[in-house]
Motif scaffolding. Structure first.
Motif: not given
Length: 298
Positions: A20-21, A169-173
Motif C-alpha cells: 500500500p501507499g 497517496s491515499e494509501g492504496r496498493t
C-alpha cells in the motif's frame, strides 16, 4: 506461483509483494508473464502451484470483490451494444452501488459527455477510461491495471499518471503494468521486472537509479587542464562531442573540489544515470522471446 499451459511454462516460481501507499510498476518483455500474473491474481486463471493473495485471501474468497480489488485487464472486454452508463450501472448493481457513484466516475474519467453513447463507437482511449472507471467503481484499496495508457493521447496519459499518484497517496496498493518505460519512470515508486515468468529484479526507483549510475558530465572553458587534473587523480576521462568531459570513477563533489583547488571554472557538473528504459533493456536482454530480426528460441 508457477503456471503452465500444457508444455508452456508461463510463470516460473514467481514471487513478489505489492504494498500500500506506492505505485508498483510491473515490467517485462512481451510474453514475460505480466498479464498471466494479473489474471491469476483475480482468479481468471488458476496457478499450477503456489497462490496469489489479496489482503491475505484468494480472490475467490472475497465476497464483495469490487470493494477490495479493482482491475482493468482488457479494455475491449465490454458489450459494444451497451452505453458507458449502462456498462458501469450493471457492474454497480451486482454490488449494490448507487448510480450516483457511476455518474461521479464517468465525470472523473472524462466520459460524462458520451455516457449514453454505445461503447461500440468508442476509441481505444475512451474504452481505457471506461475500464479505469469500472476498476474504481467500488472505491477499492487495491488497483490492478494492465497497460492502462494504451490508446490514450498525451493529455490522457498525463491524467492517468496523476490518478495513479493520487491513489497511492491515499494509501492504496497500485500495481501497474506497461511497456512505456518513459512513462513508468515518471509514475512508479517501485519496480518489478520479470522475464520468462521469473522475477529478474525488484527495487525502488531510487535504488535502481543508484545501482545503474553511469558517468558524470563536466563542462568547463578550461576542459583540457581539468581533464589532466582528473586523470592525475585516477579518474577515467573522455571527451564529449560538444566539448564536455565524461568522467567515471569518482563523484561530483570530488570533481568540484579538485576544480576549485586549481581555480578551474565549472559550467556544468551532472551525474548521469541510466534511464529506466536502459536498465530494462539491459536486464531483460536474455529474457526477450521476440526482438527485431526474428524470434528468439525458448
Amino acid at each position: 506461483m508457477t503456471k503452465r499451459y500444457g508444455p508452456t511454462l508461463a510463470l516460473d516460481r514467481l514471487s513478489f509483494q505489492a504494498h500500500p501507499g506506492r505505485v508498483t510498476g510491473f515490467l517485462g518483455p512481451n510474453g514475460a508473464g505480466k498479464s498471466t500474473t494479473l489474471r491469476v491474481i483475480v482468479g481468471l486463471h488458476g496457478p499450477t502451484s503456489g497462490v496469489a493473495l489479496v489482503n491475505g485471501r484468494r480472490y475467490a474468497e472475497i465476497s464483495r470483490p469490487l470493494y477490495e480489488v479493482g482491475a482493468l485487464l482488457d479494455a475491449g472486454a465490454v458489450h459494444p451494444g451497451r452505453t458507458a452508463f449502462k456498462q458501469l450501472a450493471c457492474l454497480a448493481r451486482s454490488h449494490r452501488i448507487g448510480t450516483s457513484r457511476v455518474k461521479t466516475l464517468l465525470e472523473q474519467v472524462g466520459l460524462q459527455d458520451v455516457a449514453h453513447k454505445r461503447i461500440g463507437g468508442f476509441s481505444l482511449g475512451m474504452r481505457q477510461r471506461l475500464g479505469i472507471a469500472a476498476a474504481l467503481l467500488g472505491d477499492p484499496g487495491v488497483v490492478l491495471l494492465d497497460e492502462p495508457v494504451n490508446g490514450l493521447d498525451a493529455e490522457g496519459i498525463h491524467w492517468v499518471r496523476g490518478l495513479m499518484r493520487t491513489l497511492a497517496s491515499e494509501g492504496r496498493t497500485v500495481l501497474l503494468s506497461s511497456h512505456l518505460m518513459s512513462e513508468m519512470a515518471l509514475t512508479v515508486d517501485h519496480v518489478l521486472i520479470i522475464g520468462r515468468g521469473r522475477l529478474i529484479a525488484e527495487s525502488s526507483m531510487e535504488d535502481l537509479a543508484k545501482r545503474f549510475r553511469r558517468d558524470i558530465l563536466v563542462r568547463s572553458p578550461m576542459h583540457v587542464e581539468l581533464g589532466g587534473v582528473l586523470r592525475a587523480a585516477g579518474m577515467s576521462v573522455s571527451s564529449e562531442p560538444r566539448g564536455g568531459l565524461v568522467v567515471t570513477g569518482s563523484d561530483t563533489a570530488t570533481i568540484g573540489d579538485l576544480a576549485a583547488e586549481r581555480r578551474i571554472p565549472i559550467h556544468e557538473l551532472t551525474q548521469r544515470s541510466a534511464t529506466l528504459e536502459d536498465v530494462y533493456l539491459e536486464m531483460t536482454d536474455e529474457a526477450a522471446d521476440y526482438r527485431a530480426g526474428g524470434r528468439r528460441s525458448l
